[in-house]
Write an enzyme that holds these catalytic residues in place. Sequence first.
Site, PDB file in Angstrom:
ATOM      1  N   VAL A   1      52.405  14.285  92.482  1.00 50.21           N
ATOM      2  CA  VAL A   1      52.177  15.534  91.405  1.00 50.21           C
ATOM      3  C   VAL A   1      51.179  15.656  91.133  1.00 50.21           C
ATOM      4  CG1 VAL A   1      52.166  15.293  88.857  1.00 50.21           C
ATOM      5  CG2 VAL A   1      53.933  13.805  90.052  1.00 50.21           C
ATOM      6  N   LYS A   2      50.794  17.313  91.456  1.00 46.83           N
ATOM      7  CA  LYS A   2      49.909  18.001  91.249  1.00 46.83           C
ATOM      8  C   LYS A   2      49.004  18.155  90.070  1.00 46.83           C
ATOM      9  CE  LYS A   2      47.735  20.892  94.178  1.00 46.83           C
ATOM     10  NZ  LYS A   2      47.750  22.023  95.507  1.00 46.83           N
ATOM     11  N   VAL A   3      48.283  17.185  89.216  1.00 48.80           N
ATOM     12  CA  VAL A   3      46.862  17.407  88.287  1.00 48.80           C
ATOM     13  C   VAL A   3      46.069  17.908  88.561  1.00 48.80           C
ATOM     14  CG1 VAL A   3      46.698  15.830  85.706  1.00 48.80           C
ATOM     15  CG2 VAL A   3      48.730  15.642  87.655  1.00 48.80           C
TER      16      VAL A   3
END
Length: 230
Positions: free
Chosen positions: A87-89
């Site tokens: 998950v890119k944050v």
Amino acid sequence: MKFFLDTANVEQIKEAKDMGMLDGVTTNPTLVAKESKDTHELYSEIVEICNGKPVSLETTTNDTAKIVKEGQDLVNTYGKNSSKIYVKVANTKAGLKAVRQLFDSGIDCNVTLTFSATQYLLAAKAGARVVSPFIGRLDDIGLDGNLHLIEEIEQIRNNYKDNEEHIPNKADTLVSSIRHPVHVVQAAMMGAPLATMPFKVLDMMFKHPLTKIGFDQFMSDLGSDETLQQ
Ligand code: E4P
């Protein structure tokens, strides 16, 4: 070094896979927008082609609770059948709070938009699985030391790599915003384990004029009219 492709273009992903060079894919909202396709269909296709190799899918808010929810939804929707979703944050205060919560619930994050060793340290402490320093964008604004950033991060990573109290979830360096093959080579020389690059950079890495000249000469000496297409 593992090579990730920085694209949402399925043809490019298939080609890199066919070359035997695909270790994963990173996407972002800009790359997704370029494809003019339904996002759900696009993500499903990418995840299927990657067949268990990590795919980074980006969250779209700076609200901690919403990032956590989006991250969980992304993993629940695309992380089935042993597919690996990072998950890119974004590397913000709210983002890193979400990374900690996602890490605590067993979800791996890729902390993006990282431009300094300070930001790397924060992301690592928050429980990032990978951290993406953007070297090309530092180049773009005329800042020196883009690869110096990778050197600093690698030193930090190595200092703490076996200590989960300091770096709880590996925080591997995923060198990002790569503009040319020299970036890849220099990052590899510094020990960065992962790099994500546009397809054109991967393709450029195969090309050398002396290889073409040498190959064409050998073919000609063999009486063959075959030439190397680069
Ligand atoms: C990384 O995950 C990003 O998608 C990417 O490397 C950004 O690169 P750019 O600066 O070429 O947009």
